[in-house]
Design an enzyme around this catalytic site. Sequence first.
Site, PDB file in Angstrom:
ATOM      1  N   ARG A 254      -6.055   1.068   3.774  1.00  0.00           N
ATOM      2  CA  ARG A 254      -4.890   1.534   3.021  1.00  0.00           C
ATOM      3  C   ARG A 254      -4.545   0.607   1.861  1.00  0.00           C
ATOM      4  NH1 ARG A 254      -3.443  -0.343   8.106  1.00  0.00           N
ATOM      5  NH2 ARG A 254      -1.611  -1.699   8.328  1.00  0.00           N
TER       6      ARG A 254
ATOM      7  N   HIS B  95       0.498  -5.633   2.331  1.00  0.00           N
ATOM      8  CA  HIS B  95       1.347  -4.985   3.335  1.00  0.00           C
ATOM      9  C   HIS B  95       2.755  -5.579   3.312  1.00  0.00           C
ATOM     10  CE1 HIS B  95      -2.396  -3.316   5.032  1.00  0.00           C
ATOM     11  NE2 HIS B  95      -2.878  -4.462   4.601  1.00  0.00           N
TER      12      HIS B  95
ATOM     13  N   HIS C  54       0.828  -1.211   0.000  1.00  0.00           N
ATOM     14  CA  HIS C  54       0.000   0.000   0.000  1.00  0.00           C
ATOM     15  C   HIS C  54       0.858   1.255   0.000  1.00  0.00           C
ATOM     16  CE1 HIS C  54       0.914   0.915   4.213  1.00  0.00           C
ATOM     17  NE2 HIS C  54       0.807  -0.384   4.424  1.00  0.00           N
TER      18      HIS C  54
ATOM     19  N   GLU D  35      -1.720  -6.913   7.401  1.00  0.00           N
ATOM     20  CA  GLU D  35      -0.366  -6.733   7.910  1.00  0.00           C
ATOM     21  C   GLU D  35      -0.150  -7.617   9.132  1.00  0.00           C
ATOM     22  OE1 GLU D  35       2.616  -6.460   7.770  1.00  0.00           O
ATOM     23  OE2 GLU D  35       3.114  -4.325   7.592  1.00  0.00           O
TER      24      GLU D  35
END
Length: 240
Positions: free
Chosen positions: A60, A182, A9, A87
Amino acid sequence: MPNLVLVRHGQSEWNLQNRFTGWVDVNLTEEGEAQARKAGVLMKAAGFTPAHAFSSMLTRAIRTANIALAQMGLSWVPLDKSWRLNERHYGALTGLDKAETIKKHGEDQVKIWRRSYDTPPPALDDGDERHPRFDTRYSGLPGTDLPATESLATTLVRVQPYWYGEIATRLKKGEDILIAAHGNSLRAIVKLLFNVSPDDILKIEIPTGNPLLIELDEDLKPVAVRYLDADRAQALPALP
């Protein structure tokens, strides 16, 4: 042969503030939005046209995928979202300023928490409001699936079944695939694809918003790999 693009991202608000983010749902900065648009420009220029896209459950990553696809004129491409691409969960470090955490615990200890392969940070208590069980987007998941902390090793454990069950099956059909996720969930995929050792995977750092294009053979073995933004490229995994 199928192509796979991994995009971390764009810069997030907590990237900018130098805080441990993990599963906290923060948005992109203006710079992060610009990085997502540039990712779309670079992918289009490279002739990459995904048939399907995947992202985590975090804003994100979702916005990075949508902005990049829109820049390519491909907003219609299906986008599947999964918590398995989230993430790494930073446990009790979540939300803390990284520099202040180093002052409190020491650089060596924080380096172990951040960069070791299988040593997670201290876990959150079950009642901590930062625990994912309080987030409604995960309300349908068994409590055993929701981490209170993670290492890269345990992040890989949850990414792996989604990779083989959902993503790899499409690649084997010859579909080109985009994954917007991520740093650590993408490193888990890199470890799987390139058979990277636990020591060497710690040297792989995927920059925000820079598409990593991986050309695969019919057995999903990488045959070529490159960052599309050469000016912001980091070290590449070795071809297996």
